[in-house]
Write a protein that holds these residues in place. Structure first.
Motif, PDB file in Angstrom:
ATOM      1  N   PHE A 201       7.680   7.062   3.170  1.00 30.99           N
ATOM      2  CA  PHE A 201       7.287   5.570   3.251  1.00 30.99           C
ATOM      3  C   PHE A 201       5.897   5.124   2.659  1.00 30.99           C
ATOM      4  CE2 PHE A 201      10.685   6.439   6.634  1.00 30.99           C
ATOM      5  CZ  PHE A 201      11.295   5.257   6.682  1.00 30.99           C
ATOM      6  N   THR A 202       5.084   6.138   2.921  1.00 32.48           N
ATOM      7  CA  THR A 202       3.693   5.802   2.381  1.00 32.48           C
ATOM      8  C   THR A 202       3.849   5.660   0.617  1.00 32.48           C
ATOM      9  OG1 THR A 202       2.367   7.269   3.812  1.00 32.48           O
ATOM     10  CG2 THR A 202       1.401   6.656   1.885  1.00 32.48           C
ATOM     11  N   ALA A 203       4.422   6.326  -0.071  1.00 32.09           N
ATOM     12  CA  ALA A 203       4.630   6.143  -1.328  1.00 32.09           C
ATOM     13  C   ALA A 203       5.440   4.950  -1.820  1.00 32.09           C
ATOM     14  CB  ALA A 203       5.396   7.421  -1.958  1.00 32.09           C
TER      15      ALA A 203
ATOM     16  N   LEU B 211       2.698  -5.467  17.045  1.00 30.06           N
ATOM     17  CA  LEU B 211       3.420  -5.577  15.822  1.00 30.06           C
ATOM     18  C   LEU B 211       3.967  -4.310  15.032  1.00 30.06           C
ATOM     19  CD1 LEU B 211       1.963  -8.763  14.177  1.00 30.06           C
ATOM     20  CD2 LEU B 211       4.250  -8.875  14.916  1.00 30.06           C
ATOM     21  N   VAL B 212       3.056  -3.595  15.049  1.00 27.60           N
ATOM     22  CA  VAL B 212       3.240  -2.304  14.353  1.00 27.60           C
ATOM     23  C   VAL B 212       4.097  -1.459  15.443  1.00 27.60           C
ATOM     24  CG1 VAL B 212       1.796  -0.042  13.715  1.00 27.60           C
ATOM     25  CG2 VAL B 212       0.990  -2.319  13.260  1.00 27.60           C
TER      26      VAL B 212
ATOM     27  N   ASP C 146       7.345  -6.562   4.768  1.00 25.31           N
ATOM     28  CA  ASP C 146       6.421  -6.850   5.381  1.00 25.31           C
ATOM     29  C   ASP C 146       5.401  -6.184   4.982  1.00 25.31           C
ATOM     30  OD1 ASP C 146       7.091  -4.476   6.662  1.00 25.31           O
ATOM     31  OD2 ASP C 146       7.995  -5.399   8.228  1.00 25.31           O
ATOM     32  N   ASP C 147       4.716  -6.353   3.802  1.00 24.34           N
ATOM     33  CA  ASP C 147       3.575  -5.603   3.358  1.00 24.34           C
ATOM     34  C   ASP C 147       2.253  -5.696   4.408  1.00 24.34           C
ATOM     35  OD1 ASP C 147       4.010  -4.413   1.195  1.00 24.34           O
ATOM     36  OD2 ASP C 147       3.252  -5.534  -0.310  1.00 24.34           O
TER      37      ASP C 147
ATOM     38  N   ALA D 140      -1.962  -3.459   8.599  1.00 24.23           N
ATOM     39  CA  ALA D 140      -2.188  -3.795   9.980  1.00 24.23           C
ATOM     40  C   ALA D 140      -2.118  -2.169  10.579  1.00 24.23           C
ATOM     41  CB  ALA D 140      -1.104  -4.350  10.678  1.00 24.23           C
ATOM     42  N   TRP D 141      -1.508  -1.305  10.046  1.00 25.92           N
ATOM     43  CA  TRP D 141      -1.370  -0.018  10.311  1.00 25.92           C
ATOM     44  C   TRP D 141      -2.715   0.831  10.225  1.00 25.92           C
ATOM     45  CZ3 TRP D 141       0.738   4.147  12.942  1.00 25.92           C
ATOM     46  CH2 TRP D 141       0.501   5.386  12.706  1.00 25.92           C
ATOM     47  N   ASN D 142      -3.494   0.397   9.032  1.00 21.62           N
ATOM     48  CA  ASN D 142      -4.609   1.079   8.718  1.00 21.62           C
ATOM     49  C   ASN D 142      -5.807   0.365   9.793  1.00 21.62           C
ATOM     50  OD1 ASN D 142      -3.919   2.271   6.319  1.00 21.62           O
ATOM     51  ND2 ASN D 142      -4.249   0.521   5.377  1.00 21.62           N
ATOM     52  N   GLN D 143      -5.627  -0.702  10.720  1.00 23.30           N
ATOM     53  CA  GLN D 143      -6.496  -1.400  11.460  1.00 23.30           C
ATOM     54  C   GLN D 143      -6.392  -0.699  12.840  1.00 23.30           C
ATOM     55  OE1 GLN D 143      -7.465  -5.580  11.241  1.00 23.30           O
ATOM     56  NE2 GLN D 143      -7.130  -5.446   9.111  1.00 23.30           N
TER      57      GLN D 143
END
Length: 202
Positions: A172-174, A79-80, A119-120, A125-128
């Motif tokens: 994007f992070t902010a 997905l990521v 799509d929060d 998911a990215w962190n995982q």
């Protein structure tokens, strides 16, 4: 800048052929069916949603799901990667435009950040899965696409001289983090960051 209408969390994961039976799908179509079903399930229920729930959403058996994605970690990584590749394609498309590349970048950022805001679950998911080898490959390719777009905008004088692709990553992070304050805060944060990236005219 006109703020585009908001997407809902599941808009980007709608199945284009929901009427087709699982048994009638090719292997590639089954892969896509599960991936899109997972997007809808995780958007609704968060990442704690179970693999059987994803299988049911896709109209597949749990065994069929695991044949496509051996683990939940692999499914989240897929997905990521899909979102990263979509972002990379958007940056490449903006770079291929003729004319003002800073304006093309701003249009791309509004569309892409809105999609990310909808799509929060992919931020979590990215962190995982950020250490996943294929995720890293896709992330590096996306940063390179941003670097090329930034270079074009800088050459034309539209973006500040010290801007880099890392600034776009921070943007994007902010904007994603700002949704913890308010669901629509990303719009104001994006406006401020775009203004900060713009070349200052004398």
């Amino acid at each position: 800048m006109v703020i585009p209408p908001a997407l809902t969390a599941e808009d980007d994961w709608l199945d284009t052929q929901p009427e087709r039976l699982w048994s009638a799908l090719s292997t590639e179509q089954k892969h896509e069916r599960i991936l899109f079903a997972a997007g809808r399930v995780f958007a609704r229920e968060g990442l704690d949603a179970s693999m059987p729930t994803v299988a049911a959403e896709a109209g597949a058996g749990i065994g069929s799901l695991y044949r496509q994605f051996p683990s939940k970690h692999d499914l989240l990584a897929a997905l990521v990667i899909r979102r990263l590749l979509q972002t990379q394609a958007a940056a490449a498309e903006a770079a291929a435009e003729t004319g003002d590349h800073w304006q093309a970048m701003k249009r791309m950022l509004w569309v892409t950040v809105e999609r990310h805001a909808a799509d929060d679950f992919l931020g979590e998911a990215w962190n995982q899965v950020e250490g996943h080898e294929q995720v890293q490959v896709a992330a590096d390719a996306t940063i390179e696409a941003f670097a090329q777009l930034v270079d074009l905008a800088r050459t034309e004088g539209g973006i500040r001289a010290d801007a880099t692709a890392f600034d776009i990553r921070m943007l994007f992070t902010a904007t994603r983090a700002s949704r913890q304050v308010h669901p629509d805060a990303w719009q104001r944060v994006l406006e401020l960051m775009i203004d900060g990236l713009a070349a200052k005219r004398p």
